[in-house]
Write a protein that holds these residues in place. Sequence first.
Motif, PDB file in Angstrom:
ATOM      1  N   LEU A   9     167.571  36.226  64.275  1.00  0.00           N
ATOM      2  CA  LEU A   9     168.563  36.989  63.028  1.00  0.00           C
ATOM      3  C   LEU A   9     169.691  36.325  62.547  1.00  0.00           C
ATOM      4  CD1 LEU A   9     168.726  39.532  60.851  1.00  0.00           C
ATOM      5  CD2 LEU A   9     169.430  40.418  63.140  1.00  0.00           C
ATOM      6  N   THR A  10     170.126  35.087  63.818  1.00  0.00           N
ATOM      7  CA  THR A  10     171.706  35.027  63.462  1.00  0.00           C
ATOM      8  C   THR A  10     171.135  33.837  62.541  1.00  0.00           C
ATOM      9  OG1 THR A  10     171.988  36.003  65.809  1.00  0.00           O
ATOM     10  CG2 THR A  10     173.817  33.775  64.880  1.00  0.00           C
ATOM     11  N   THR A  11     170.251  33.009  62.831  1.00  0.00           N
ATOM     12  CA  THR A  11     169.909  31.610  62.489  1.00  0.00           C
ATOM     13  C   THR A  11     169.471  31.794  61.053  1.00  0.00           C
ATOM     14  OG1 THR A  11     168.696  30.772  64.331  1.00  0.00           O
ATOM     15  CG2 THR A  11     168.099  29.810  62.371  1.00  0.00           C
ATOM     16  N   ALA A  12     168.650  33.532  60.239  1.00  0.00           N
ATOM     17  CA  ALA A  12     168.551  33.030  59.435  1.00  0.00           C
ATOM     18  C   ALA A  12     170.242  33.319  58.412  1.00  0.00           C
ATOM     19  CB  ALA A  12     167.758  34.542  59.321  1.00  0.00           C
ATOM     20  N   LEU A  13     170.796  34.506  58.796  1.00  0.00           N
ATOM     21  CA  LEU A  13     171.609  35.614  58.477  1.00  0.00           C
ATOM     22  C   LEU A  13     172.741  33.311  57.534  1.00  0.00           C
ATOM     23  CD1 LEU A  13     172.613  38.546  60.360  1.00  0.00           C
ATOM     24  CD2 LEU A  13     171.485  38.193  58.388  1.00  0.00           C
ATOM     25  N   THR A  14     172.562  32.736  59.238  1.00  0.00           N
ATOM     26  CA  THR A  14     173.432  31.767  58.923  1.00  0.00           C
ATOM     27  C   THR A  14     172.897  31.138  57.421  1.00  0.00           C
ATOM     28  OG1 THR A  14     174.013  31.588  61.439  1.00  0.00           O
ATOM     29  CG2 THR A  14     173.984  29.646  59.598  1.00  0.00           C
ATOM     30  N   SER A  15     171.276  30.989  57.327  1.00  0.00           N
ATOM     31  CA  SER A  15     171.022  29.989  56.242  1.00  0.00           C
ATOM     32  C   SER A  15     171.606  30.762  55.291  1.00  0.00           C
ATOM     33  CB  SER A  15     169.461  30.296  56.808  1.00  0.00           C
ATOM     34  OG  SER A  15     169.463  29.254  58.431  1.00  0.00           O
ATOM     35  N   VAL A  16     171.002  31.460  55.093  1.00  0.00           N
ATOM     36  CA  VAL A  16     171.634  32.638  53.487  1.00  0.00           C
ATOM     37  C   VAL A  16     172.650  32.566  53.501  1.00  0.00           C
ATOM     38  CG1 VAL A  16     171.079  35.162  52.672  1.00  0.00           C
ATOM     39  CG2 VAL A  16     169.427  34.672  54.920  1.00  0.00           C
ATOM     40  N   SER A  17     173.744  32.570  54.361  1.00  0.00           N
ATOM     41  CA  SER A  17     174.744  32.479  53.336  1.00  0.00           C
ATOM     42  C   SER A  17     174.932  31.107  53.246  1.00  0.00           C
ATOM     43  CB  SER A  17     175.689  33.388  54.430  1.00  0.00           C
ATOM     44  OG  SER A  17     176.383  32.122  55.829  1.00  0.00           O
ATOM     45  N   ALA A  18     174.011  30.081  53.840  1.00  0.00           N
ATOM     46  CA  ALA A  18     174.739  28.076  53.741  1.00  0.00           C
ATOM     47  C   ALA A  18     173.276  28.200  52.134  1.00  0.00           C
ATOM     48  CB  ALA A  18     173.646  28.254  54.678  1.00  0.00           C
ATOM     49  N   ALA A  19     172.665  28.993  51.710  1.00  0.00           N
ATOM     50  CA  ALA A  19     171.387  28.637  50.530  1.00  0.00           C
ATOM     51  C   ALA A  19     172.602  28.224  49.012  1.00  0.00           C
ATOM     52  CB  ALA A  19     170.486  30.213  50.532  1.00  0.00           C
ATOM     53  N   ARG A  20     172.212  27.551  48.378  1.00  0.00           N
ATOM     54  CA  ARG A  20     172.691  27.104  47.271  1.00  0.00           C
ATOM     55  C   ARG A  20     171.957  27.477  46.224  1.00  0.00           C
ATOM     56  NH1 ARG A  20     172.998  21.017  49.667  1.00  0.00           N
ATOM     57  NH2 ARG A  20     170.542  21.941  49.788  1.00  0.00           N
ATOM     58  N   ASN A  21     171.200  28.007  46.269  1.00  0.00           N
ATOM     59  CA  ASN A  21     170.457  28.578  44.691  1.00  0.00           C
ATOM     60  C   ASN A  21     169.158  28.999  45.102  1.00  0.00           C
ATOM     61  OD1 ASN A  21     168.086  26.150  45.644  1.00  0.00           O
ATOM     62  ND2 ASN A  21     169.368  25.009  44.837  1.00  0.00           N
ATOM     63  N   SER A  22     169.108  29.925  43.941  1.00  0.00           N
ATOM     64  CA  SER A  22     168.062  30.407  44.035  1.00  0.00           C
ATOM     65  C   SER A  22     166.374  29.916  44.765  1.00  0.00           C
ATOM     66  CB  SER A  22     167.839  31.485  42.597  1.00  0.00           C
ATOM     67  OG  SER A  22     168.658  31.389  42.264  1.00  0.00           O
ATOM     68  N   ALA A  23     166.345  28.363  44.673  1.00  0.00           N
ATOM     69  CA  ALA A  23     165.199  28.131  45.287  1.00  0.00           C
ATOM     70  C   ALA A  23     165.278  28.091  46.435  1.00  0.00           C
ATOM     71  CB  ALA A  23     165.345  26.794  44.260  1.00  0.00           C
ATOM     72  N   GLU A  24     166.521  27.558  46.947  1.00  0.00           N
ATOM     73  CA  GLU A  24     166.537  27.247  48.540  1.00  0.00           C
ATOM     74  C   GLU A  24     166.642  28.582  49.099  1.00  0.00           C
ATOM     75  OE1 GLU A  24     170.025  24.011  48.996  1.00  0.00           O
ATOM     76  OE2 GLU A  24     169.648  25.648  50.294  1.00  0.00           O
ATOM     77  N   LEU A  25     166.963  29.778  48.811  1.00  0.00           N
ATOM     78  CA  LEU A  25     166.573  31.403  49.148  1.00  0.00           C
ATOM     79  C   LEU A  25     165.213  31.389  48.763  1.00  0.00           C
ATOM     80  CD1 LEU A  25     169.013  33.094  49.856  1.00  0.00           C
ATOM     81  CD2 LEU A  25     168.749  34.319  48.074  1.00  0.00           C
ATOM     82  N   THR A  26     164.166  31.179  48.764  1.00  0.00           N
ATOM     83  CA  THR A  26     163.316  31.709  48.243  1.00  0.00           C
ATOM     84  C   THR A  26     162.196  31.231  49.442  1.00  0.00           C
ATOM     85  OG1 THR A  26     163.660  31.908  46.008  1.00  0.00           O
ATOM     86  CG2 THR A  26     160.976  31.856  46.562  1.00  0.00           C
ATOM     87  N   GLU A  27     162.497  29.970  49.737  1.00  0.00           N
ATOM     88  CA  GLU A  27     162.338  28.884  50.850  1.00  0.00           C
ATOM     89  C   GLU A  27     162.332  30.012  51.801  1.00  0.00           C
ATOM     90  OE1 GLU A  27     162.288  24.986  50.798  1.00  0.00           O
ATOM     91  OE2 GLU A  27     161.964  25.028  49.347  1.00  0.00           O
ATOM     92  N   LEU A  28     163.967  30.720  52.346  1.00  0.00           N
ATOM     93  CA  LEU A  28     164.098  30.898  53.369  1.00  0.00           C
ATOM     94  C   LEU A  28     163.095  32.217  53.896  1.00  0.00           C
ATOM     95  CD1 LEU A  28     167.975  29.448  53.202  1.00  0.00           C
ATOM     96  CD2 LEU A  28     166.414  28.898  54.832  1.00  0.00           C
ATOM     97  N   GLU A  29     163.334  32.876  52.023  1.00  0.00           N
ATOM     98  CA  GLU A  29     162.637  34.343  52.770  1.00  0.00           C
ATOM     99  C   GLU A  29     161.167  34.493  53.276  1.00  0.00           C
ATOM    100  OE1 GLU A  29     162.878  36.199  48.754  1.00  0.00           O
ATOM    101  OE2 GLU A  29     163.528  38.245  49.731  1.00  0.00           O
ATOM    102  N   PHE A  72     169.776  39.182  51.787  1.00  0.00           N
ATOM    103  CA  PHE A  72     168.514  38.562  51.118  1.00  0.00           C
ATOM    104  C   PHE A  72     168.351  38.643  49.646  1.00  0.00           C
ATOM    105  CE2 PHE A  72     165.898  36.311  54.479  1.00  0.00           C
ATOM    106  CZ  PHE A  72     166.047  34.871  53.635  1.00  0.00           C
ATOM    107  N   ALA A  73     168.858  40.029  49.246  1.00  0.00           N
ATOM    108  CA  ALA A  73     169.447  41.025  47.965  1.00  0.00           C
ATOM    109  C   ALA A  73     170.011  40.702  48.037  1.00  0.00           C
ATOM    110  CB  ALA A  73     168.626  42.324  48.091  1.00  0.00           C
ATOM    111  N   LYS A  74     171.514  40.893  48.496  1.00  0.00           N
ATOM    112  CA  LYS A  74     172.559  40.604  48.052  1.00  0.00           C
ATOM    113  C   LYS A  74     173.061  38.832  47.570  1.00  0.00           C
ATOM    114  CE  LYS A  74     175.713  41.418  50.792  1.00  0.00           C
ATOM    115  NZ  LYS A  74     175.556  41.901  52.633  1.00  0.00           N
ATOM    116  N   ARG A  75     172.295  38.382  48.872  1.00  0.00           N
ATOM    117  CA  ARG A  75     172.708  37.075  48.359  1.00  0.00           C
ATOM    118  C   ARG A  75     172.155  36.283  47.203  1.00  0.00           C
ATOM    119  NH1 ARG A  75     176.293  33.109  48.085  1.00  0.00           N
ATOM    120  NH2 ARG A  75     175.282  30.854  48.710  1.00  0.00           N
ATOM    121  N   LYS A  76     170.582  37.246  46.802  1.00  0.00           N
ATOM    122  CA  LYS A  76     170.000  36.449  45.470  1.00  0.00           C
ATOM    123  C   LYS A  76     170.704  36.853  44.505  1.00  0.00           C
ATOM    124  CE  LYS A  76     165.637  36.909  45.587  1.00  0.00           C
ATOM    125  NZ  LYS A  76     163.972  37.768  46.020  1.00  0.00           N
ATOM    126  N   THR A  77     171.521  37.713  44.650  1.00  0.00           N
ATOM    127  CA  THR A  77     172.180  38.178  43.164  1.00  0.00           C
ATOM    128  C   THR A  77     173.486  37.908  43.296  1.00  0.00           C
ATOM    129  OG1 THR A  77     171.366  40.333  44.013  1.00  0.00           O
ATOM    130  CG2 THR A  77     173.188  41.016  42.666  1.00  0.00           C
TER     131      THR A  77
END
Length: 332
Positions: A9-29, A72-77
């Motif tokens: 969870l910690t790794t995922a949350l860190t990665s989510v807030s570090a994602a620079r764009n929607s494409a990166e975020l989709t990959e993390l998801e 994820f939803a928050k960061r996506k918005t």
Amino acid sequence: MTDPINEMLTTALTSVSAARNSAELTELETQFLGRNKGLNELKREIAKLPKEERPSFGSRINDAAALLEREFAKRKTELKSGELNERIRLETIDVTLPGTELPMGRLHPLSTTTLDIKATLGGMGFEFVDGPELEDYKYNFEVLNYPEDHPAMDEQNSFFITPSKLLRTQTTALQGRVMGERRPPFRIATVGRCYRYEAVDATHHHTFHQVDVFMVDEKISMADLKGTLGTFARSMFGGDTTVRFRPDFFPFVEPGVDYSISWKMPDGRIRWLELGGAGLIHPSILRAHGIDSERYSGFAFGLGVERIHMLRHGVSDLRLYLDNDLRFLEQF
Ligand code: FA5
């Protein structure tokens, strides 16, 4: 011992807030919530746990997944609105910037020459009439007094479409059409494309343009021809131009001449430049059209449009007019 759920969870949350764009975020998801991946992969561990620990481990994974989905939803918005703002910024049109200049079209040199010819002859009272480019043998040769197989016709080798239809070799072909319909007096001019089957060189083309001018009235003489040609030549080539006649043969005029204009060289000497053919309309042509040749007479002259432009602008190769090379055309 570290807890694998918290760690992921910690790794995922860190990665989510570090994602620079929607494409990166989709990959993390996919990486953390995908089927058989991330938290779902951890579910396989349940089976290896002592029975009493299984329910709480399972529900902690579900809680972690729920929390992560919200993040994820928050960061996506957030990312989407940032990307939208960036797109708006990039696509905004600054109406104060100077515009892109579009190249201006212009008239072809033969069109401007034609307009000059029309303005000049129109101003002298000549009416412009068009004839067909696909002309009857009759008008191109026969009614102009070319006997069949006359050598004069060899000079005007033609493109025949049928035995009786050809691409006109001279705008003089209009004469018969006009005389078939009108009664004198008339003053007619025509300008248009002509065709001859000939070897193309710097002064001859298979496709070129001619002007033809003719009038029929009482007492029309060579003096009228010379006066009209002189006025025309001075308007086209300058105020001190004079015209010179030399005898020549065309079957539809009698007498027939070729005419030249005087041309002042840079060193002041006068040169004579041949422009075209002219003469008094052969009385037999008037008679053939029911015009009383005792009462009426007429003159006719013809010349090449390319030749006029070449002389006025010092162009040495007539082929340039049909090449459509902008480097040539843009000079005028
Ligand atoms: C004639 O065509 C006569 N119809 C002119 C005429 C009219 C005589 C009225 C008497 C009375 P000629 O074949 O010389 O004549 O052509 C006249 C002009 O057309 C030439 O001086 C030349 O400028 C132009 N011309 C003729 N053939 C070509 C060609 N193949 N390419 C470019 N210009 C040409």
